[in-house]
Design a protein around this motif. Structure first.
Motif, PDB file in Angstrom:
ATOM      1  N   ILE A  41       0.890  -1.167   0.000  1.00 61.19           N
ATOM      2  CA  ILE A  41       0.000   0.000   0.000  1.00 61.19           C
ATOM      3  C   ILE A  41       0.927   1.216   0.000  1.00 61.19           C
ATOM      4  O   ILE A  41       1.480   1.577   1.036  1.00 61.19           O
ATOM      5  CB  ILE A  41      -0.931   0.037   1.229  1.00 61.19           C
ATOM      6  CG1 ILE A  41      -1.685  -1.286   1.430  1.00 61.19           C
ATOM      7  CG2 ILE A  41      -1.929   1.184   1.089  1.00 61.19           C
ATOM      8  CD1 ILE A  41      -2.546  -1.337   2.684  1.00 61.19           C
ATOM      9  N   ASP A  42       1.115   1.832  -1.155  1.00 67.54           N
ATOM     10  CA  ASP A  42       2.072   2.933  -1.337  1.00 67.54           C
ATOM     11  C   ASP A  42       1.628   4.180  -0.571  1.00 67.54           C
ATOM     12  O   ASP A  42       0.603   4.780  -0.886  1.00 67.54           O
ATOM     13  CB  ASP A  42       2.194   3.238  -2.835  1.00 67.54           C
ATOM     14  CG  ASP A  42       3.201   4.326  -3.165  1.00 67.54           C
ATOM     15  OD1 ASP A  42       3.773   4.932  -2.229  1.00 67.54           O
ATOM     16  OD2 ASP A  42       3.407   4.570  -4.366  1.00 67.54           O
ATOM     17  N   ILE A  43       2.412   4.568   0.438  1.00 68.65           N
ATOM     18  CA  ILE A  43       2.059   5.732   1.253  1.00 68.65           C
ATOM     19  C   ILE A  43       2.138   7.037   0.455  1.00 68.65           C
ATOM     20  O   ILE A  43       1.479   8.012   0.781  1.00 68.65           O
ATOM     21  CB  ILE A  43       2.923   5.816   2.538  1.00 68.65           C
ATOM     22  CG1 ILE A  43       2.310   6.816   3.533  1.00 68.65           C
ATOM     23  CG2 ILE A  43       4.375   6.148   2.192  1.00 68.65           C
ATOM     24  CD1 ILE A  43       2.884   6.755   4.918  1.00 68.65           C
ATOM     25  N   TYR A  44       2.926   7.059  -0.626  1.00 74.74           N
ATOM     26  CA  TYR A  44       3.008   8.270  -1.447  1.00 74.74           C
ATOM     27  C   TYR A  44       1.729   8.517  -2.236  1.00 74.74           C
ATOM     28  O   TYR A  44       1.516   9.596  -2.767  1.00 74.74           O
ATOM     29  CB  TYR A  44       4.196   8.203  -2.406  1.00 74.74           C
ATOM     30  CG  TYR A  44       5.533   8.451  -1.746  1.00 74.74           C
ATOM     31  CD1 TYR A  44       5.653   9.218  -0.598  1.00 74.74           C
ATOM     32  CD2 TYR A  44       6.690   7.912  -2.279  1.00 74.74           C
ATOM     33  CE1 TYR A  44       6.880   9.440   0.001  1.00 74.74           C
ATOM     34  CE2 TYR A  44       7.935   8.127  -1.695  1.00 74.74           C
ATOM     35  CZ  TYR A  44       8.016   8.902  -0.553  1.00 74.74           C
ATOM     36  OH  TYR A  44       9.237   9.119   0.027  1.00 74.74           O
ATOM     37  N   ASN A  45       0.880   7.494  -2.340  1.00 73.15           N
ATOM     38  CA  ASN A  45      -0.395   7.631  -3.030  1.00 73.15           C
ATOM     39  C   ASN A  45      -1.446   7.978  -1.974  1.00 73.15           C
ATOM     40  O   ASN A  45      -2.302   7.175  -1.635  1.00 73.15           O
ATOM     41  CB  ASN A  45      -0.726   6.316  -3.749  1.00 73.15           C
ATOM     42  CG  ASN A  45      -1.872   6.450  -4.710  1.00 73.15           C
ATOM     43  OD1 ASN A  45      -2.582   7.450  -4.702  1.00 73.15           O
ATOM     44  ND2 ASN A  45      -2.074   5.435  -5.513  1.00 73.15           N
ATOM     45  N   GLY A  46      -1.355   9.187  -1.432  1.00 74.85           N
ATOM     46  CA  GLY A  46      -2.100   9.655  -0.271  1.00 74.85           C
ATOM     47  C   GLY A  46      -3.533   9.202  -0.106  1.00 74.85           C
ATOM     48  O   GLY A  46      -3.864   8.495   0.835  1.00 74.85           O
ATOM     49  N   ALA A  47      -4.429   9.619  -1.019  1.00 75.82           N
ATOM     50  CA  ALA A  47      -5.852   9.314  -0.877  1.00 75.82           C
ATOM     51  C   ALA A  47      -6.101   7.811  -0.962  1.00 75.82           C
ATOM     52  O   ALA A  47      -6.871   7.254  -0.172  1.00 75.82           O
ATOM     53  CB  ALA A  47      -6.657  10.053  -1.941  1.00 75.82           C
ATOM     54  N   GLU A  48      -5.448   7.139  -1.891  1.00 78.18           N
ATOM     55  CA  GLU A  48      -5.615   5.693  -2.049  1.00 78.18           C
ATOM     56  C   GLU A  48      -5.069   4.956  -0.822  1.00 78.18           C
ATOM     57  O   GLU A  48      -5.660   3.991  -0.347  1.00 78.18           O
ATOM     58  CB  GLU A  48      -4.908   5.212  -3.318  1.00 78.18           C
ATOM     59  CG  GLU A  48      -4.994   3.725  -3.564  1.00 78.18           C
ATOM     60  CD  GLU A  48      -6.399   3.211  -3.887  1.00 78.18           C
ATOM     61  OE1 GLU A  48      -6.593   1.994  -3.786  1.00 78.18           O
ATOM     62  OE2 GLU A  48      -7.292   4.024  -4.221  1.00 78.18           O
ATOM     63  N   PHE A  49      -3.935   5.431  -0.299  1.00 81.32           N
ATOM     64  CA  PHE A  49      -3.357   4.827   0.899  1.00 81.32           C
ATOM     65  C   PHE A  49      -4.354   4.906   2.055  1.00 81.32           C
ATOM     66  O   PHE A  49      -4.645   3.911   2.711  1.00 81.32           O
ATOM     67  CB  PHE A  49      -2.043   5.517   1.282  1.00 81.32           C
ATOM     68  CG  PHE A  49      -1.427   4.973   2.542  1.00 81.32           C
ATOM     69  CD1 PHE A  49      -0.682   3.809   2.516  1.00 81.32           C
ATOM     70  CD2 PHE A  49      -1.612   5.618   3.753  1.00 81.32           C
ATOM     71  CE1 PHE A  49      -0.127   3.281   3.676  1.00 81.32           C
ATOM     72  CE2 PHE A  49      -1.063   5.102   4.923  1.00 81.32           C
ATOM     73  CZ  PHE A  49      -0.321   3.941   4.884  1.00 81.32           C
ATOM     74  N   LEU A  50      -4.895   6.089   2.296  1.00 81.93           N
ATOM     75  CA  LEU A  50      -5.837   6.295   3.395  1.00 81.93           C
ATOM     76  C   LEU A  50      -7.092   5.436   3.207  1.00 81.93           C
ATOM     77  O   LEU A  50      -7.564   4.802   4.154  1.00 81.93           O
ATOM     78  CB  LEU A  50      -6.201   7.777   3.504  1.00 81.93           C
ATOM     79  CG  LEU A  50      -6.915   8.187   4.780  1.00 81.93           C
ATOM     80  CD1 LEU A  50      -6.132   7.787   6.021  1.00 81.93           C
ATOM     81  CD2 LEU A  50      -7.154   9.685   4.778  1.00 81.93           C
ATOM     82  N   LYS A  51      -7.588   5.376   1.988  1.00 81.00           N
ATOM     83  CA  LYS A  51      -8.781   4.573   1.688  1.00 81.00           C
ATOM     84  C   LYS A  51      -8.521   3.103   2.022  1.00 81.00           C
ATOM     85  O   LYS A  51      -9.326   2.454   2.688  1.00 81.00           O
ATOM     86  CB  LYS A  51      -9.148   4.736   0.214  1.00 81.00           C
ATOM     87  CG  LYS A  51     -10.297   3.865  -0.255  1.00 81.00           C
ATOM     88  CD  LYS A  51     -10.556   4.103  -1.750  1.00 81.00           C
ATOM     89  CE  LYS A  51     -11.538   3.122  -2.318  1.00 81.00           C
ATOM     90  NZ  LYS A  51     -10.979   1.815  -2.640  1.00 81.00           N
ATOM     91  N   ARG A  52      -7.393   2.585   1.570  1.00 81.67           N
ATOM     92  CA  ARG A  52      -7.089   1.165   1.795  1.00 81.67           C
ATOM     93  C   ARG A  52      -6.807   0.862   3.261  1.00 81.67           C
ATOM     94  O   ARG A  52      -7.202  -0.188   3.770  1.00 81.67           O
ATOM     95  CB  ARG A  52      -5.918   0.725   0.915  1.00 81.67           C
ATOM     96  CG  ARG A  52      -6.359   0.678  -0.558  1.00 81.67           C
ATOM     97  CD  ARG A  52      -5.408   0.019  -1.489  1.00 81.67           C
ATOM     98  NE  ARG A  52      -4.982  -1.309  -1.080  1.00 81.67           N
ATOM     99  CZ  ARG A  52      -3.890  -1.886  -1.558  1.00 81.67           C
ATOM    100  NH1 ARG A  52      -3.129  -1.269  -2.444  1.00 81.67           N
ATOM    101  NH2 ARG A  52      -3.545  -3.098  -1.161  1.00 81.67           N
TER     102      ARG A  52
END
Length: 103
Positions: A41-52
């Protein structure tokens, strides 16, 4: 959040039947090799990271790592802030990991 040494992290993980390993590195870093069983889960992909992360089971124990321990520390704090109590950061990250790596 707990910062665990390489030895503490691997020993605790080995004895934990409720464990999930999370790799918060980028796709390119993940493709270079990862700890077996890790979910990326790539933390640099902010919104997607938080969603997952919000979809994760709060009852599980999460063993989190990145390249050197910085991003995974941030990820653990974020996970704690949304109700995940057991998030363990791998100090030194995969750079210092001497266990098995899948490539």
């Amino acid at each position: 959040m707990a910062d665990l040494t390489q030895e503490q992290w691997s020993e605790q993980l080995k004895n934990d039947d409720n464990a999930v390993i999370i790799d918060v590195r980028t796709d390119a870093e993940f493709e270079e090799g990862y700890i077996p069983g890790a979910v990326q889960i790539d933390i640099y992909n902010g919104a997607e990271f938080l969603k997952r992360v919000k979809e994760l089971d709060t009852q599980k124990n999460y063993y989190v790592y990145c390249r050197s321990g910085g991003r995974s520390g941030q990820a653990c704090m974020l996970m704690n802030s949304i109700g995940i109590k057991n998030a363990y950061n791998l100090k030194g990250g995969i750079m210092e990991w001497d266990g098995e790596i899948t490539d």
